[in-house]
Design a protein around this motif. Structure first.
Motif, PDB file in Angstrom:
ATOM      1  N   PHE A   9       0.831  -1.212   0.000  1.00  0.00           N
ATOM      2  CA  PHE A   9       0.000   0.000   0.000  1.00  0.00           C
ATOM      3  C   PHE A   9       0.863   1.259   0.000  1.00  0.00           C
ATOM      4  N   PHE A  10       1.801   1.358   0.957  1.00  0.00           N
ATOM      5  CA  PHE A  10       2.653   2.538   1.031  1.00  0.00           C
ATOM      6  C   PHE A  10       3.533   2.663  -0.209  1.00  0.00           C
ATOM      7  N   GLY A  11       3.994   1.543  -0.743  1.00  0.00           N
ATOM      8  CA  GLY A  11       4.823   1.570  -1.942  1.00  0.00           C
ATOM      9  C   GLY A  11       4.083   2.114  -3.144  1.00  0.00           C
ATOM     10  N   VAL A  12       2.812   1.737  -3.282  1.00  0.00           N
ATOM     11  CA  VAL A  12       2.018   2.209  -4.414  1.00  0.00           C
ATOM     12  C   VAL A  12       1.644   3.683  -4.249  1.00  0.00           C
ATOM     13  N   VAL A  13       1.164   4.077  -3.057  1.00  0.00           N
ATOM     14  CA  VAL A  13       0.711   5.462  -2.892  1.00  0.00           C
ATOM     15  C   VAL A  13       1.850   6.470  -2.869  1.00  0.00           C
ATOM     16  N   THR A  14       3.078   6.019  -2.623  1.00  0.00           N
ATOM     17  CA  THR A  14       4.214   6.947  -2.657  1.00  0.00           C
ATOM     18  C   THR A  14       4.990   6.864  -3.962  1.00  0.00           C
ATOM     19  N   GLY A  15       4.611   5.953  -4.835  1.00  0.00           N
ATOM     20  CA  GLY A  15       5.281   5.824  -6.116  1.00  0.00           C
ATOM     21  C   GLY A  15       6.587   5.054  -6.063  1.00  0.00           C
ATOM     22  N   MET A  25       7.319  12.726  -7.920  1.00  0.00           N
ATOM     23  CA  MET A  25       7.954  13.929  -8.442  1.00  0.00           C
ATOM     24  C   MET A  25       9.403  14.088  -8.010  1.00  0.00           C
ATOM     25  N   VAL A  26       9.849  13.342  -7.010  1.00  0.00           N
ATOM     26  CA  VAL A  26      11.259  13.369  -6.620  1.00  0.00           C
ATOM     27  C   VAL A  26      11.839  11.986  -6.914  1.00  0.00           C
ATOM     28  N   PRO A  27      13.131  11.924  -7.190  1.00  0.00           N
ATOM     29  CA  PRO A  27      13.720  10.623  -7.532  1.00  0.00           C
ATOM     30  C   PRO A  27      13.658   9.631  -6.363  1.00  0.00           C
ATOM     31  N   ARG A  28      13.517   8.365  -6.715  1.00  0.00           N
ATOM     32  CA  ARG A  28      13.542   7.296  -5.718  1.00  0.00           C
ATOM     33  C   ARG A  28      14.998   7.057  -5.321  1.00  0.00           C
ATOM     34  N   THR A  29      15.218   6.816  -4.032  1.00  0.00           N
ATOM     35  CA  THR A  29      16.566   6.512  -3.558  1.00  0.00           C
ATOM     36  C   THR A  29      16.542   5.188  -2.809  1.00  0.00           C
ATOM     37  N   ALA A  30      17.715   4.654  -2.584  1.00  0.00           N
ATOM     38  CA  ALA A  30      17.817   3.412  -1.810  1.00  0.00           C
ATOM     39  C   ALA A  30      17.312   3.624  -0.382  1.00  0.00           C
ATOM     40  N   LEU A  31      17.528   4.817   0.168  1.00  0.00           N
ATOM     41  CA  LEU A  31      17.033   5.098   1.523  1.00  0.00           C
ATOM     42  C   LEU A  31      15.508   5.076   1.577  1.00  0.00           C
ATOM     43  N   LEU A  34      14.626   1.538   1.851  1.00  0.00           N
ATOM     44  CA  LEU A  34      15.001   1.044   3.175  1.00  0.00           C
ATOM     45  C   LEU A  34      13.968   1.460   4.214  1.00  0.00           C
ATOM     46  N   PHE A  35      13.584   2.735   4.212  1.00  0.00           N
ATOM     47  CA  PHE A  35      12.622   3.222   5.198  1.00  0.00           C
ATOM     48  C   PHE A  35      11.230   2.636   4.966  1.00  0.00           C
ATOM     49  N   LEU A  36      10.861   2.407   3.713  1.00  0.00           N
ATOM     50  CA  LEU A  36       9.595   1.729   3.418  1.00  0.00           C
ATOM     51  C   LEU A  36       9.615   0.317   3.995  1.00  0.00           C
ATOM     52  N   THR A  37      10.697  -0.399   3.768  1.00  0.00           N
ATOM     53  CA  THR A  37      10.811  -1.766   4.268  1.00  0.00           C
ATOM     54  C   THR A  37      10.810  -1.806   5.782  1.00  0.00           C
ATOM     55  N   LEU A  38      11.573  -0.924   6.424  1.00  0.00           N
ATOM     56  CA  LEU A  38      11.625  -0.901   7.883  1.00  0.00           C
ATOM     57  C   LEU A  38      10.275  -0.543   8.494  1.00  0.00           C
ATOM     58  N   THR A  39       9.617   0.457   7.938  1.00  0.00           N
ATOM     59  CA  THR A  39       8.312   0.859   8.472  1.00  0.00           C
ATOM     60  C   THR A  39       7.300  -0.276   8.345  1.00  0.00           C
ATOM     61  N   ALA A  40       7.248  -0.918   7.188  1.00  0.00           N
ATOM     62  CA  ALA A  40       6.318  -2.033   6.990  1.00  0.00           C
ATOM     63  C   ALA A  40       6.659  -3.201   7.903  1.00  0.00           C
ATOM     64  N   ALA A  41       7.958  -3.504   8.058  1.00  0.00           N
ATOM     65  CA  ALA A  41       8.367  -4.616   8.925  1.00  0.00           C
ATOM     66  C   ALA A  41       8.019  -4.331  10.378  1.00  0.00           C
ATOM     67  N   PHE A  42       8.337  -3.128  10.855  1.00  0.00           N
ATOM     68  CA  PHE A  42       8.009  -2.790  12.244  1.00  0.00           C
ATOM     69  C   PHE A  42       6.505  -2.773  12.469  1.00  0.00           C
ATOM     70  N   LEU A  43       5.753  -2.318  11.492  1.00  0.00           N
ATOM     71  CA  LEU A  43       4.295  -2.318  11.604  1.00  0.00           C
ATOM     72  C   LEU A  43       3.762  -3.744  11.678  1.00  0.00           C
ATOM     73  N   GLY A  44       4.326  -4.637  10.872  1.00  0.00           N
ATOM     74  CA  GLY A  44       3.923  -6.031  10.913  1.00  0.00           C
ATOM     75  C   GLY A  44       4.268  -6.689  12.238  1.00  0.00           C
ATOM     76  N   ILE A  45       5.485  -6.460  12.736  1.00  0.00           N
ATOM     77  CA  ILE A  45       5.895  -7.031  14.018  1.00  0.00           C
ATOM     78  C   ILE A  45       5.046  -6.466  15.146  1.00  0.00           C
ATOM     79  N   PHE A  73       9.828   8.334   3.597  1.00  0.00           N
ATOM     80  CA  PHE A  73      10.003   7.733   2.274  1.00  0.00           C
ATOM     81  C   PHE A  73       9.029   8.265   1.238  1.00  0.00           C
ATOM     82  N   GLY A  74       8.048   9.043   1.649  1.00  0.00           N
ATOM     83  CA  GLY A  74       7.077   9.595   0.709  1.00  0.00           C
ATOM     84  C   GLY A  74       7.649  10.784  -0.043  1.00  0.00           C
ATOM     85  N   CYS A  75       7.026  11.101  -1.138  1.00  0.00           N
ATOM     86  CA  CYS A  75       7.425  12.259  -1.942  1.00  0.00           C
ATOM     87  C   CYS A  75       6.921  13.521  -1.236  1.00  0.00           C
ATOM     88  N   PRO A  76       7.816  14.395  -0.775  1.00  0.00           N
ATOM     89  CA  PRO A  76       7.347  15.560  -0.026  1.00  0.00           C
ATOM     90  C   PRO A  76       6.544  16.538  -0.874  1.00  0.00           C
TER      91      PRO A  76
END
Length: 136
Positions: A9-15, A25-31, A34-45, A73-76
């Motif tokens: 969900f967060f991956g799709v709505v943030t592009g 509208m801003v370039p995707r970065t590895a960070l 990373l923050f998308l993965t960490l947020t989703a993992a912590f939310l799941g745990i 991780f969202g596009c500001p």
């Protein structure tokens, strides 16, 4: 399951997950990933740890962790709420460079909450069984 759904969900709505519905509208970065993965993992745990109503008292901290992660991780420029509050030039000048710091702080705080809840549940298990586990 909550972590997987949150990631998608967060991956799709943030592009971060490319899709025809949203253009980032801003370039995707590895960070960002990373923050998308960490947020989703912590939310799941966190959702696995929250099994009884007494555990819901930490929901405010989890909400702050989720919102902070989303902002990291969202596009500001694409965030209508931030855009209305600050304007696009202020977001690109001041907020965008601080997103990695926000993501790191949020990940540490959300991770700390998960570890705290785990250690608290282990103490509850020890007290309920009346025995201390051996620490060899």
């Amino acid at each position: 399951m909550v972590g997987v759904v949150a990631f998608a969900f967060f991956g799709v709505v943030t592009g971060l997950i490319p899709n025809p519905l949203y253009a980032r509208m801003v370039p995707r970065t590895a960070l960002d990933y990373l923050f998308l993965t960490l947020t989703a993992a912590f939310l799941g745990i966190y959702s696995v740890q929250t099994t009884v109503p007494e555990d819901w008292r930490d929901d405010g901290a989890a909400t702050v962790g989720t919102v902070g992660g989303f902002l990291a991780f969202g596009c500001p420029i694409c965030n209508a709420f931030l855009l209305a509050l600050f304007g696009s030039s202020a977001l690109t000048t001041y907020f965008d460079p601080l997103r990695p710091l926000l993501g790191a702080v949020t990940a540490v705080l959300f991770g700390g909450l998960v570890v705290y809840r785990h250690s608290r549940s282990c103490e509850t298990c020890e007290n309920a069984s009346g025995t201390q586990p051996s620490r060899e």
